[in-house]
Scaffold this motif. Structure first.
Motif, short mmCIF file in Angstrom:
data_model
loop_
_atom_site.label_atom_id
_atom_site.label_comp_id
_atom_site.label_asym_id
_atom_site.label_seq_id
_atom_site.Cartn_x
_atom_site.Cartn_y
_atom_site.Cartn_z
N GLU A 134 0.85 -1.19 0.00
CA GLU A 134 0.00 0.00 0.00
C GLU A 134 0.88 1.24 0.00
OE1 GLU A 134 -3.26 2.04 3.00
OE2 GLU A 134 -2.86 -0.09 3.13
N ARG A 135 0.49 2.24 -0.75
CA ARG A 135 1.23 3.50 -0.79
C ARG A 135 0.73 4.38 0.35
NH1 ARG A 135 0.62 8.12 -5.24
NH2 ARG A 135 1.82 9.67 -4.13
N VAL A 136 1.70 4.94 1.09
CA VAL A 136 1.37 5.80 2.22
C VAL A 136 2.14 7.11 2.04
CG1 VAL A 136 1.41 6.04 4.73
CG2 VAL A 136 1.12 3.78 3.70
N ASP A 137 1.41 8.22 1.99
CA ASP A 137 2.03 9.53 1.88
C ASP A 137 2.18 10.13 3.27
OD1 ASP A 137 2.18 9.50 -0.94
OD2 ASP A 137 0.07 10.06 -1.07
N VAL A 138 3.40 10.57 3.59
CA VAL A 138 3.68 11.12 4.92
C VAL A 138 4.49 12.40 4.76
CG1 VAL A 138 3.66 8.84 6.02
CG2 VAL A 138 5.82 9.81 5.20
N SER A 139 4.60 13.14 5.86
CA SER A 139 5.39 14.35 5.88
C SER A 139 6.31 14.29 7.09
CB SER A 139 4.48 15.58 5.98
OG SER A 139 5.25 16.76 6.05
#
Length: 100
Positions: free
Chosen positions: A2-7
């Motif tokens: 799964e792709r997870v976008d974080v900062s």
């Protein structure tokens, strides 16, 4: 995966992980981000690279000094286990001789 976008420290990253590992990954990202923000907030380091290295060293130090909460191994830090295992492997190598 799964792709997870974080900062982290205001910079966006796209990570991949198994769906079952997503919550643990997000918790790790929050921990790293908080640590880096604290280091940056102290105002002693300018570059994000240096902030990341210092955060990594602090987190690794915490991990290596972590101890089991109770039980027979509660007096041994996690980092000490590697040394003990290496010593046991060395002893076994001496007794058994070189691996074939």
């Amino acid at each position: 995966m799964e792709r997870v976008d974080v900062s982290i420290l205001g910079r966006d990253y796209s990570l991949a992980c198994a769906p079952s590992e997503k919550e643990a990954l997000l918790a790790a990202v929050r921990h790293v981000d908080q640590r880096m923000l604290a280091i940056k907030g102290a105002g002693k380091m300018a570059s994000n690279e240096r902030i990341a290295v210092m955060a990594a060293i602090q987190i690794a130090g915490e991990l290596l000094n972590m101890r089991a909460p109770d039980g027979p191994l509660s007096n041994i830090a996690l980092g000490d286990f590697k040394g003990k295992i290496d010593a046991m492997n060395d002893m076994l190598d001496q007794v058994l001789g070189p691996a074939v």
